[in-house]
Design a protein around this motif. Structure first.
Motif, PDB file in Angstrom:
ATOM      1  N   VAL A  15      63.564  88.325  26.414  1.00 46.03           N
ATOM      2  CA  VAL A  15      63.443  88.760  27.811  1.00 46.03           C
ATOM      3  C   VAL A  15      62.804  90.143  27.864  1.00 46.03           C
ATOM      4  O   VAL A  15      63.189  91.046  27.117  1.00 46.03           O
ATOM      5  CB  VAL A  15      64.815  88.761  28.513  1.00 46.03           C
ATOM      6  N   GLN A  17      62.049  91.288  31.209  1.00 47.17           N
ATOM      7  CA  GLN A  17      62.237  91.607  32.624  1.00 47.17           C
ATOM      8  C   GLN A  17      63.198  92.765  32.829  1.00 47.17           C
ATOM      9  O   GLN A  17      64.284  92.794  32.251  1.00 47.17           O
ATOM     10  CB  GLN A  17      62.763  90.379  33.374  1.00 47.17           C
ATOM     11  N   PHE A  25      67.212  92.971  38.819  1.00 46.51           N
ATOM     12  CA  PHE A  25      67.553  91.778  38.032  1.00 46.51           C
ATOM     13  C   PHE A  25      68.993  91.920  37.548  1.00 46.51           C
ATOM     14  O   PHE A  25      69.396  92.974  37.053  1.00 46.51           O
ATOM     15  CB  PHE A  25      66.565  91.652  36.862  1.00 46.51           C
ATOM     16  N   ARG A 129      53.226  91.586  31.471  1.00 41.75           N
ATOM     17  CA  ARG A 129      53.543  90.236  31.008  1.00 41.75           C
ATOM     18  C   ARG A 129      52.453  89.210  31.327  1.00 41.75           C
ATOM     19  O   ARG A 129      52.066  88.425  30.465  1.00 41.75           O
ATOM     20  CB  ARG A 129      54.887  89.809  31.596  1.00 41.75           C
ATOM     21  N   GLN A 130      51.939  89.199  32.546  1.00 40.53           N
ATOM     22  CA  GLN A 130      50.894  88.228  32.903  1.00 40.53           C
ATOM     23  C   GLN A 130      49.627  88.455  32.089  1.00 40.53           C
ATOM     24  O   GLN A 130      48.985  87.507  31.656  1.00 40.53           O
ATOM     25  CB  GLN A 130      50.589  88.302  34.397  1.00 40.53           C
ATOM     26  N   HIS A 133      50.131  87.075  28.609  1.00 47.56           N
ATOM     27  CA  HIS A 133      49.984  85.615  28.588  1.00 47.56           C
ATOM     28  C   HIS A 133      48.510  85.223  28.506  1.00 47.56           C
ATOM     29  O   HIS A 133      48.134  84.365  27.701  1.00 47.56           O
ATOM     30  CB  HIS A 133      50.614  84.991  29.821  1.00 47.56           C
ATOM     31  N   GLY A 156      66.048  85.429  32.583  1.00 45.06           N
ATOM     32  CA  GLY A 156      65.046  86.462  32.830  1.00 45.06           C
ATOM     33  C   GLY A 156      63.682  86.054  32.334  1.00 45.06           C
ATOM     34  O   GLY A 156      63.530  85.094  31.581  1.00 45.06           O
ATOM     35  N   GLU A 157      62.690  86.794  32.795  1.00 47.47           N
ATOM     36  CA  GLU A 157      61.310  86.531  32.394  1.00 47.47           C
ATOM     37  C   GLU A 157      61.133  86.889  30.930  1.00 47.47           C
ATOM     38  O   GLU A 157      61.474  87.981  30.498  1.00 47.47           O
ATOM     39  CB  GLU A 157      60.340  87.343  33.253  1.00 47.47           C
ATOM     40  N   ARG A 158      60.568  85.950  30.208  1.00 45.72           N
ATOM     41  CA  ARG A 158      60.376  86.144  28.776  1.00 45.72           C
ATOM     42  C   ARG A 158      58.941  86.591  28.495  1.00 45.72           C
ATOM     43  O   ARG A 158      58.041  86.341  29.285  1.00 45.72           O
ATOM     44  CB  ARG A 158      60.693  84.860  28.035  1.00 45.72           C
ATOM     45  N   GLY A 161      55.704  82.662  28.012  1.00 48.81           N
ATOM     46  CA  GLY A 161      56.081  81.527  28.839  1.00 48.81           C
ATOM     47  C   GLY A 161      55.461  80.265  28.266  1.00 48.81           C
ATOM     48  O   GLY A 161      55.225  80.152  27.058  1.00 48.81           O
TER      49      GLY A 161
END
Length: 191
Positions: A15, A17, A25, A129-130, A133, A156-158, A161
């Motif tokens: 995670v 996030q 969060f 994060r984006q 990716h 949570g956002e890892r 993805g």
């Protein structure tokens, strides 16, 4: 030729996030739960990395986050990061928050590929994060540096993805930082 380096703080279950707890969060704030010895050792690793960095590559939200916190801040680490050239991937950004920013508005893959040709040395990506990716999906990442915190958050956002394929990585370094952090360095195995 430049080398794209992803440098992230992650929980044991991947995670990324809300490490500082500012986004609301429910499991956020895990970054601040480390002890003083871990924090001091982490800061040394981060400073050493900054000294070896030629440029930063960030998404828009990461530019805003770091820009608000580091612009005008004193100290060697903040001074080094503030002085570095920064490239921010954003289609609508008109007023970057950090210093020495060039906004990359074109196709992110083309822009980063060109950046790798223009800069000699490490181009470090924090957070974003984006962007991570997209870079991973298009084989533009040369190295992953993960500071792993001893927390299993379970939600949570890892960092990673869904992907369209398997991406084998090769561990090139692992070490303990402070009392409880693990610093892992990977490179793509296919290269």
């Amino acid at each position: 030729m430049g080398k794209i380096v992803i440098s992230e703080n992650v929980s044991l279950d991947g995670v990324v996030q809300d490490p500082t707890g500012e986004e609301g969060f429910r499991f956020g704030g895990w970054f601040g739960q480390m002890g003083d010895k871990d924090r001091e050792a982490w800061a040394k690793v981060e400073f050493d990395e900054a000294l070896g960095t030629e440029a930063l590559l960030l998404g828009r939200r990461s530019d805003e986050y770091f820009g608000r916190r580091l612009t005008g801040r004193s100290g060697e680490w903040a001074g080094r990061l503030n002085s570095l050239p920064k490239y921010v991937v954003a289609s609508t950004l008109e007023d970057p928050k950090w210093t020495n920013v060039t906004v990359l508005t074109g196709n992110v893959i083309d822009e980063v590929s060109k950046l790798k040709q223009e800069i000699d040395g490490d181009i470090v990506v924090y957070a974003s994060r984006q962007l991570v990716h997209a870079l991973m999906e298009h084989d533009l990442v040369d190295e992953l540096r993960l500071m792993v915190y001893p927390f299993v958050l379970g939600a949570g956002e890892r960092l990673f993805g869904e992907t369209t394929r398997r991406m084998p990585m090769r561990l090139i370094n692992a070490r303990t930082v402070g009392d409880g952090l693990a610093f892992l360095t990977y490179q793509p195995a296919a290269r």
